[in-house]
Design an enzyme around this catalytic site. Sequence first.
Site, PDB file in Angstrom:
ATOM      1  N   ASP A 232       0.858  -1.206   0.000  1.00 48.16           N
ATOM      2  CA  ASP A 232       0.000   0.000   0.000  1.00 48.16           C
ATOM      3  C   ASP A 232       0.886   1.244   0.000  1.00 48.16           C
ATOM      4  O   ASP A 232       2.086   1.157   0.191  1.00 48.16           O
ATOM      5  CB  ASP A 232      -0.871   0.015   1.275  1.00 48.16           C
ATOM      6  CG  ASP A 232      -0.021  -0.105   2.520  1.00 48.16           C
ATOM      7  OD1 ASP A 232       0.223  -1.248   2.966  1.00 48.16           O
ATOM      8  OD2 ASP A 232       0.465   0.919   3.034  1.00 48.16           O
ATOM      9  N   ASP A 234       0.573   3.663   2.245  1.00 50.31           N
ATOM     10  CA  ASP A 234       0.335   4.256   3.567  1.00 50.31           C
ATOM     11  C   ASP A 234      -0.737   5.352   3.432  1.00 50.31           C
ATOM     12  O   ASP A 234      -1.769   5.081   2.814  1.00 50.31           O
ATOM     13  CB  ASP A 234       1.635   4.754   4.205  1.00 50.31           C
ATOM     14  CG  ASP A 234       1.489   4.906   5.702  1.00 50.31           C
ATOM     15  OD1 ASP A 234       0.910   4.006   6.343  1.00 50.31           O
ATOM     16  OD2 ASP A 234       1.929   5.923   6.266  1.00 50.31           O
TER      17      ASP A 234
HETATM   18  N1  LIG Z   1       1.109   1.344   5.746  1.00 50.89           N
HETATM   19  C1  LIG Z   1       1.574   0.500   6.658  1.00 50.89           C
HETATM   20  N2  LIG Z   1       1.915   0.946   7.895  1.00 50.89           N
HETATM   21  C2  LIG Z   1       2.410   0.087   8.813  1.00 50.89           C
HETATM   22  N3  LIG Z   1       2.575  -1.220   8.607  1.00 50.89           N
HETATM   23  C3  LIG Z   1       2.237  -1.708   7.402  1.00 50.89           C
HETATM   24  N4  LIG Z   1       2.271  -2.947   6.906  1.00 50.89           N
HETATM   25  C4  LIG Z   1       1.827  -2.908   5.643  1.00 50.89           C
HETATM   26  N5  LIG Z   1       1.475  -1.642   5.301  1.00 50.89           N
HETATM   27  C5  LIG Z   1       1.721  -0.874   6.390  1.00 50.89           C
END
Ligand SMILES: Nc1ncnc2[nH]cnc12
Length: 286
Positions: A232, A234
């Site tokens: 992703d 974030d």
């Molecule tokens: N955006 C994110 N923040 C923290 N841990 C994660 N693990 C996978 N994506 C994450």
Amino acid sequence: MRLIKISGEGISSGEVSESELGVGKPYVAVIGGSGLYDPGIFEEPVEVQLHTPYGLPSDNVIIGRVKGEWVAFLPRHGRGHRYPPHKIPYRANIWALKALGARVILSISAVGSLRQDYAPGDFVVPDQFVDMTKNREYTFYDGPRVCHVQIGLEPFSNDLRRLIIESASKYNKTHDSGCYVCIEGPRFSTKAESRIWRDVYGCDIIGMTLVPEVNLARELGMCYALLAVITDYDIWVPHQPVTAELVEKTMGEKLDLAKRVMTEVIPRIPKDVHLKCQETLKNACV
Ligand SMILES: Nc1ncnc2[nH]cnc12
Ligand SMILES: CSC[C@H]1O[C@H](OP(=O)(O)O)[C@H](O)[C@@H]1O
């Protein structure tokens, strides 16, 4: 699968013997992250339940052969994802893998991206980290023996990183460096925090589990490297916000490739040379 139970007494000498184990000693251990609870890549697998001075690990360790090599596997969150990142028994996990014979840890994790060109679905093999966790058991040396390990220049083993990068690049877009910021969790970051990790701290990827796994491994003289799967972006730009569901979905799409990389890397890890990361306890203790 056959279950072997080993009590604390059996490991008082620090290491489980091959006869106690009943199978060959694994030199390499794989720690699986979100979405990876059973690698399904082993021949002749057995399960080992090992009591450590720090309690039970996240789950039974699976030991089996990959291309002839004995390898240990531990799902860091336990099967069924029972341990959130701040409750993972990190010390028991690392201690158990060392006691079973492992000297090298290949870790797999889901991470968020903090930059546009590190896209969901890409792999990253990080070379640095920033620790923003708050409340974990960070060391095996709680006193009276006090040790300060050197981890600064090469927190991840470059010998292992090279092997992973070489293999991973054949199958997927792979970034050969990156700084991982480890947050406490279990909540994801706010947009303001995410911008700090990115713009102020200069980090590239984000997760919740690297610390203290990486430094505990170093304290026991084990070499550690991470194959990070970006799941992703974030929350630092307006987009589809990260959710646990999104992480598991993207991870699921890349799992077979990650396993293929592991299967290829494991037999290539040299056993007869002294890897750099195994020397770092020298001069560390007061
Ligand atoms: N955006 C994110 N923040 C923290 N841990 C994660 N693990 C996978 N994506 C994450
Ligand atoms: C399931 S979403 C967040 C979760 O995923 C990552 O775990 P891992 O490194 O074990 O793959 C992240 O660090 C969080 O723990």
